[in-house]
Design a protein around this motif. Sequence first.
Motif, PDB file in Angstrom:
ATOM      1  N   ARG A 138     -39.128  37.001  48.548  1.00  0.00           N
ATOM      2  CA  ARG A 138     -38.386  37.014  47.292  1.00  0.00           C
ATOM      3  C   ARG A 138     -39.102  37.964  46.330  1.00  0.00           C
ATOM      4  O   ARG A 138     -40.234  37.699  45.946  1.00  0.00           O
ATOM      5  N   ARG A 156     -33.289  39.337  55.474  1.00  0.00           N
ATOM      6  CA  ARG A 156     -33.075  38.119  54.681  1.00  0.00           C
ATOM      7  C   ARG A 156     -33.961  38.059  53.441  1.00  0.00           C
ATOM      8  O   ARG A 156     -34.188  36.984  52.873  1.00  0.00           O
ATOM      9  N   THR A 158     -34.681  38.843  49.378  1.00  0.00           N
ATOM     10  CA  THR A 158     -33.864  38.911  48.167  1.00  0.00           C
ATOM     11  C   THR A 158     -34.576  39.789  47.147  1.00  0.00           C
ATOM     12  O   THR A 158     -35.796  39.674  46.959  1.00  0.00           O
ATOM     13  N   ALA A 177     -30.285  43.593  53.060  1.00  0.00           N
ATOM     14  CA  ALA A 177     -31.107  42.876  52.095  1.00  0.00           C
ATOM     15  C   ALA A 177     -31.551  43.771  50.938  1.00  0.00           C
ATOM     16  O   ALA A 177     -32.239  43.300  50.034  1.00  0.00           O
TER      17      ALA A 177
END
Length: 205
Positions: A138, A156, A158, A177
């Motif tokens: 993240r 995947r 963010t 992504a």
Amino acid sequence: MPPLPRRARSRLRAPALTALDAAALEPAGPEALRPDELADSLLLEGADLTGVDLRGSRIVASRLDRPRAPELRATDGSWREVELLSPRVGALALDGAALSSVLISGGKVDWLSLRGAELTDVVIEDATITSLDLTEARLTRVALRDCRIDELTMDRATCVDVDLREVRPGVVHGVDALRGATVGPAQLMDLAPQLAEQLGIRVAD
């Protein structure tokens, strides 16, 4: 009259790094770094970190200048207000770690793993990284500046306010992504074949 829809924010927010107070740093050696413990306001210069275990450790307001190690494990820990300068590390594993106000500048890392990590206000600059793995990471206010990255894995991940304009990775995995990241025109051309494949677009003469 219904309210007008809010316009999407277009300005890219840069990472906010906290400058270290050099006078407050205490010179230390590798023995000051231990797993699952706090290292605060330390200065390590030219340290050989071979065999040092940083898993679960918390490093705060510290500078690691020219550290070297064939492998360095710092998984599931936290780095806050840390400067990692000119490292010479074969493999640096920061899986599941929390990085906040972190600068990685210069040096060479063969494999930098940040799988499942949380990065907030992080800058990586003037560095050579053979493989950077950001799987399920993240990223918020992260910038890669003037870096050479041969392989970038984003599966995947963010992204919020992620600046990739000054890096042209050789191979990118997980281009979907990159939503939330900012790239430049040259990078967009490099990514075009992978984006077309992701969208199911066939390109032919």
